[in-house]
Design a protein around this motif. Structure first.
Motif, PDB file in Angstrom:
ATOM      1  N   CYS A   1       0.852  -1.180   0.000  1.00 40.23           N
ATOM      2  CA  CYS A   1       0.000   0.000   0.000  1.00 40.23           C
ATOM      3  C   CYS A   1       0.897   1.242   0.000  1.00 40.23           C
ATOM      4  O   CYS A   1       2.056   1.178   0.404  1.00 40.23           O
ATOM      5  N   ALA A   2       0.326   2.346  -0.457  1.00 40.00           N
ATOM      6  CA  ALA A   2       1.115   3.569  -0.572  1.00 40.00           C
ATOM      7  C   ALA A   2       0.198   4.782  -0.537  1.00 40.00           C
ATOM      8  O   ALA A   2      -0.968   4.710  -0.919  1.00 40.00           O
ATOM      9  N   THR A   3       0.748   5.901  -0.087  1.00 40.69           N
ATOM     10  CA  THR A   3       0.002   7.162  -0.082  1.00 40.69           C
ATOM     11  C   THR A   3       0.280   7.932  -1.363  1.00 40.69           C
ATOM     12  O   THR A   3       1.409   7.944  -1.868  1.00 40.69           O
ATOM     13  N   TYR A   4      -0.764   8.609  -1.889  1.00 42.86           N
ATOM     14  CA  TYR A   4      -0.570   9.444  -3.061  1.00 42.86           C
ATOM     15  C   TYR A   4       0.356  10.591  -2.709  1.00 42.86           C
ATOM     16  O   TYR A   4       0.451  11.003  -1.551  1.00 42.86           O
ATOM     17  N   ARG A   5       1.032  11.119  -3.706  1.00 44.91           N
ATOM     18  CA  ARG A   5       2.143  12.044  -3.467  1.00 44.91           C
ATOM     19  C   ARG A   5       1.728  13.389  -2.907  1.00 44.91           C
ATOM     20  O   ARG A   5       2.558  14.072  -2.272  1.00 44.91           O
ATOM     21  N   VAL A   6       0.482  13.826  -3.115  1.00 45.06           N
ATOM     22  CA  VAL A   6       0.039  15.111  -2.577  1.00 45.06           C
ATOM     23  C   VAL A   6      -1.308  14.935  -1.885  1.00 45.06           C
ATOM     24  O   VAL A   6      -2.078  14.042  -2.266  1.00 45.06           O
ATOM     25  N   PRO A   7      -1.614  15.762  -0.880  1.00 46.67           N
ATOM     26  CA  PRO A   7      -2.935  15.661  -0.239  1.00 46.67           C
ATOM     27  C   PRO A   7      -4.042  16.059  -1.203  1.00 46.67           C
ATOM     28  O   PRO A   7      -3.842  16.917  -2.069  1.00 46.67           O
ATOM     29  N   TYR A   8      -5.186  15.400  -1.016  1.00 42.49           N
ATOM     30  CA  TYR A   8      -6.376  15.667  -1.835  1.00 42.49           C
ATOM     31  C   TYR A   8      -6.065  15.545  -3.334  1.00 42.49           C
ATOM     32  O   TYR A   8      -6.633  16.274  -4.152  1.00 42.49           O
ATOM     33  N   GLY A   9      -5.189  14.628  -3.687  1.00 43.86           N
ATOM     34  CA  GLY A   9      -4.811  14.474  -5.087  1.00 43.86           C
ATOM     35  C   GLY A   9      -5.293  13.153  -5.665  1.00 43.86           C
ATOM     36  O   GLY A   9      -5.624  12.213  -4.935  1.00 43.86           O
TER      37      GLY A   9
END
Length: 130
Positions: free
Chosen positions: A96-104
């Motif tokens: 799993c991974a977080t997208y590079r920018v918030p609310y993106g």
């Protein structure tokens, strides 16, 4: 960066199901879209599923559409991947991974790249026997 810890991998027979969970540290989880990727030995990392911070946008890789379901619980800082009708070719290490920018979210949804994701979990192995 967000710290991610996965659980739920294991060995399952073809046709079976598994649910992966990914817990994030910190108070910013609800601001970030999340993704699942997988990588089998000798192969490139493959996009599996994406869910936006507000669950409004959900995308799947072609090989898992109709079998896998991504969801999230922002109150628990957790994103899930429900995997049904598993096949031997689903065998891989799942991340799993977080997208590079918030609310993106990705602009081109037919080709979601691992380079668009910032923080990664350690990976959990899923093995599907035939």
């Amino acid at each position: 960066q967000v710290h991610l810890v996965e659980s739920g991998g294991g060995l399952v027979q073809a046709g079976g199901s598994l649910r992966l969970a990914c817990v994030a540290s910190g108070p910013t989880f609800s601001m970030y879209s999340m993704g699942w990727f997988r990588q089998a030995p000798g192969k490139e990392r493959e996009f599996v599923a994406f869910i936006s911070w507000n669950t409004e946008y959900i995308y799947y890789g072609d090989s898992v559409k109709g079998r896998f379901t991504i969801s999230r619980d922002n109150a628990k800082n957790t994103v899930y991947l429900q995997m049904n009708s598993l096949k031997p070719e689903d065998t891989a290490n799942y991340y799993c991974a977080t997208y590079r920018v918030p609310y993106g979210r990705p602009v081109i949804t037919t080709s979601i790249k691992s380079a668009d994701f910032l923080s990664w979990a350690q990976g959990t192995q899923v093995t599907v026997s035939s």
